[in-house]
Design a protein around this motif. Structure first.
Motif, mmCIF file in Angstrom:
data_model
loop_
_atom_site.group_PDB
_atom_site.id
_atom_site.type_symbol
_atom_site.label_atom_id
_atom_site.label_comp_id
_atom_site.label_asym_id
_atom_site.label_seq_id
_atom_site.Cartn_x
_atom_site.Cartn_y
_atom_site.Cartn_z
ATOM 1 N N LEU A 1 -2.052 -1.518 0.012
ATOM 2 C CA LEU A 1 -2.660 -0.195 0.063
ATOM 3 C C LEU A 1 -3.441 -0.023 -1.234
ATOM 4 N N ILE B 1 -1.906 10.797 -6.776
ATOM 5 C CA ILE B 1 -1.803 10.023 -5.531
ATOM 6 C C ILE B 1 -0.405 10.184 -4.941
ATOM 7 N N TYR C 1 4.127 -2.558 -7.044
ATOM 8 C CA TYR C 1 3.187 -1.561 -7.562
ATOM 9 C C TYR C 1 2.259 -2.292 -8.513
ATOM 10 N N CYS D 1 1.836 8.317 -2.000
ATOM 11 C CA CYS D 1 1.880 7.185 -1.081
ATOM 12 C C CYS D 1 3.262 7.117 -0.459
ATOM 13 N N TYR D 2 3.279 7.027 0.853
ATOM 14 C CA TYR D 2 4.555 7.024 1.563
ATOM 15 C C TYR D 2 4.540 5.933 2.637
ATOM 16 N N ALA E 1 -8.927 6.882 -1.609
ATOM 17 C CA ALA E 1 -7.862 6.124 -0.970
ATOM 18 C C ALA E 1 -8.425 5.377 0.225
ATOM 19 N N LEU F 1 -1.360 7.922 2.443
ATOM 20 C CA LEU F 1 -1.947 7.639 1.133
ATOM 21 C C LEU F 1 -3.042 8.661 0.914
ATOM 22 N N ALA G 1 -5.699 2.639 -3.885
ATOM 23 C CA ALA G 1 -6.179 3.969 -4.268
ATOM 24 C C ALA G 1 -6.720 3.913 -5.688
ATOM 25 N N CYS H 1 5.867 -3.244 1.128
ATOM 26 C CA CYS H 1 4.530 -2.716 0.875
ATOM 27 C C CYS H 1 4.069 -2.971 -0.557
ATOM 28 N N LEU I 1 1.142 -1.478 -3.314
ATOM 29 C CA LEU I 1 0.164 -0.437 -3.609
ATOM 30 C C LEU I 1 -0.627 -0.847 -4.840
ATOM 31 N N VAL J 1 -5.355 3.645 5.882
ATOM 32 C CA VAL J 1 -4.004 3.070 5.952
ATOM 33 C C VAL J 1 -3.546 2.995 7.405
ATOM 34 N N PHE K 1 5.131 7.339 -5.290
ATOM 35 C CA PHE K 1 5.102 6.225 -4.330
ATOM 36 C C PHE K 1 6.503 6.101 -3.746
#
Lengths: 394, 260
Positions: free
Chosen positions: A131, A117, A189, A119-120, A68, A77, A133, A157, A159, A71, A149
């Motif tokens: 972001l 993973i 995403y 992710c927040y 990852a 993440l 990963a 955001c 990812l 961040v 996620f």
């Protein structure tokens, strides 16, 4: 069905995977295990699930390596196993709740999930860059990773997840992705599936989209011998939106089985699915898309466009667009096609002096470009174009 | 280079085993504007498509040369690079390829790898030609013909012609479906190019476009052959009297509705 799948996993296996994790997760696993006895493999006329490695695997799951990128403060993440120790309160409301358990593979995943993973992105946080990963499947093992996620209210955001592995290995993967886009969140995403050529993957993706939130799935599949990926987006809140921008490039004897479903529950929700694939060699793609519009989901719109270009006579595509509409005040439609390069396009370009090879290249790349042009992130567009040029021989 | 010459001798063309063009002779030279007129289904468009090398049509006999080179032995792209241009009735739509990118590729295909046109020069030229043809400059970045109206597609064909500067151009029903203003714009695009180095073959049902592009030669095609040739006055005569009198005069029985 082979008998070992009926007894896989055992309670002892589930408890071993569960280890020292929170009790609520162990309970969810055991509940899934109990349900699995009554569940069957997905029904399919096009994909032989009974033979798939991700079903037959009887071993305890390995966890993929997680890489990852750094961040910003406040964002999380990390490897999902670490997150269970550090942030159980954030995971508990969502983990394994978005994915339904309709078939044996869903239940096996829930019972055995290992690694992945988390992710927040907290509420109101607007990120400027994506972001990133990577899930690295390092060997010939069985994997059941999970991607969770969570995008807090009004966050913005992106990812980017990459699925990779070692050349020559044959991982068997029964994973899942869960995305929660809370009220007003704007989420993308992005996934690059570049698994090794002998990998077999079952990879459902699920999302709930809240009031006035929007989720864009940008998906690119080039890897794996067999990849089954169905993406379902539930537009729960009023004004929720979702978009799918999917590309796939298949060759050799690759088999892709993709499904995209948008479920309109809230009012004035909108979904748009666009998929374009290029197949060569003996590759085969099955492509289902479904727009479900529930009663009272007035003012919704749901569109699907799926097109596959076949560069060899031995490539095959099956397209199955569907609509299920229980409400009158909606706009919905679909367009689907599969075929070789149009000889009339070729003729037209050659009639302007462009040699056949170059004309064909322009047409095939143009076919992809018309989808790439809708992708809002330049970096992702360029990456997909690069993968296309590496893989597709026009 | 010498004046261009398109020379067609005893050309016979078929589709699905049926002969449509049945022995046609025609010579078009630089500086000349030929019009082939005739009722529906007499093989006019078949002639145009076969000259360009459309894969559906089969040449059954005869010859066609451009500047002495045998067109019928060339691939479609080679014919184009030799200087032949066909403005098509139904040009293809090419998704994901911008009009500018397409045209620049076509220009450079003709110039050869060692001599590509500088990008800025190309865009300047494209912009000028688009203005001349009253085409919105935004069309340069739109996908080739995708979402274009019938009239926009026709103007786009003329734009391609004026950029590619062919030696001989065949315009296949370039006027059909156009309103009078669009016909004038298309005609202007053709007239701008008229010189000793450029010859045109206009295929049309109607005399209307010939009010704006003055033909040097007019031919009437029926049943796969040229049955009469003359000057501009022949077009006017056809406009005034239709094709029936000529059919009677020549003793040709042919229903108007027969399609080719």
């Amino acid at each position: 069905m082979a008998s070992d799948t009926l007894t896989f996993p055992t309670r002892a296996q589930v408890e071993a995977v569960s280890g020292l994790e929170p009790q609520w997760l162990r309970d969810r696993r055991l509940e899934a295990l109990e349900e699995s006895a009554a569940l069957a493999l997905p029904m399919s006329k096009t994909t032989r699930f009974a033979d798939a490695a991700f079903v037959q695997a009887g071993a305890a799951p390995s966890a993929p390596e997680v890489q990852a990128a750094d961040v910003p403060a406040g964002v999380i993440l990390m490897d999902l196993r670490e997150a269970l120790g550090e942030h159980p309160d954030l995971l508990q409301p969502h983990l394994l709740t978005v994915l339904e358990r309709k078939n044996l593979l869903h239940a096996q995943h829930a019972a055995l999930t290992a690694g992945g993973i988390f992710c927040y992105v907290p509420k109101d946080m607007e990120l400027t860059g994506p972001l990133r990963a990577t899930l690295n499947f390092t060997g010939d093992a069985y994997y059941a990773p999970h991607v969770l996620f969570l995008a807090g209210p009004r966050s913005r955001c992106d990812l980017i997840v990459e699925l990779v592995g070692e050349d020559g290995t044959s991982p068997a993967i029964n994973g899942a992705v869960e995305v929660v886009a809370e009220e007003g969140a704007q989420v993308r995403y992005i996934e690059f599936q570049r698994l090794p050529g002998k990998a077999q993957g079952h990879w459902p993706r699920r999302a709930t989209v809240g009031r006035n939130a929007s989720l864009t799935w940008i998906l690119n599949d080039i890897g794996a011998r067999l990849q089954v990926a169905d993406t379902r987006t539930d537009l729960i809140g009023d004004g929720a939106e979702s978009r799918v921008l999917a590309t796939f490039f298949g060759g050799r004897r690759q088999h892709f089985d993709f499904r995209h479903v948008a479920v309109h529950v809230g009012q004035h929700t909108a979904s748009d699915t666009q998929a374009r694939g290029v197949l060569q060699g003996r590759a085969r793609a099955v492509y289902n898309a479904n727009t479900v519009i529930r009663p009272h989901a007035i003012g919704t719109s749901g569109w699907q466009h799926e097109h596959t270009l076949m560069l060899s006579e031995t490539a095959r595509a099956d397209l199955v667009p569907e609509l299920e509409i229980d409400e009158w005040d909606v706009k919905a439609g679909h367009a689907a096609s599969a075929g070789p390069v149009d000889p009339m396009q070729l003729y037209f370009m050659m009639a302007r002096g462009i040699p056949e090879v170059e004309a064909r290249r322009l047409i095939v790349y143009g076919f992809l470009s018309s989808l790439l042009d809708s992708i809002p992130l330049a970096e992702v567009r360029e990456r997909i174009a690069q993968l296309f040029h590496e893989k597709v021989e026009v | 280079m010498a004046r261009p010459t398109l020379e067609i001798r005893e050309l016979r063309v078929g589709i699905d085993g049926r002969e449509i063009v049945k022995g046609l002779d025609l010579t078009v030279r630089g500086g000349e504007v030929h019009a082939i007129m005739g009722p529906n289904g007499t093989g006019k468009s078949t002639l145009a498509s076969a000259l360009m090398g459309h894969p559906t049509y089969e040449v059954l006999g005869g010859t066609a040369t451009l500047d002495g080179e045998n067109l019928l032995e060339m691939g479609v792209d080679e014919r184009a690079r030799a200087g032949l241009f066909l403005a098509m009735q139904y040009p293809a739509e090419i998704s994901g390829v911008s009009t500018a990118n397409f045209l620049r590729t076509a220009v450079n295909a003709r110039r050869g790898e060692s001599d590509p046109m500088p990008v800025l020069k190309f865009h300047r030229q494209l912009k000028e030609k688009m203005e001349r043809l009253s085409i919105d400059p935004a069309f340069a970045e739109r996908y080739v013909n995708e979402g274009f109206s019938g009239g926009e597609k026709k103007r786009n064909e003329i734009l391609q012609m004026s950029i590619l500067q062919p030696r001989i151009a065949i315009l296949d029903e370039i006027d059909s479906g156009l309103d009078i203003d669009a016909v004038k714009i298309v005609a202007q695009g053709v007239n701008d190019m008229l010189s000793e180095d450029f010859g045109v073959l206009i295929i049309t049902h109607y005399q209307r476009i010939l009010n704006y592009i003055r033909p040097t030669n007019v031919h009437v095609m029926m049943q796969g052959r040229i049955v009469r040739s003359g000057g501009p006055e022949l077009a006017e005569q056809l406009e005034a009297r239709g094709y029936e009198w000529l059919r009677e005069e020549l003793g040709i029985e042919e229903p108007l509705s027969q399609e080719a």
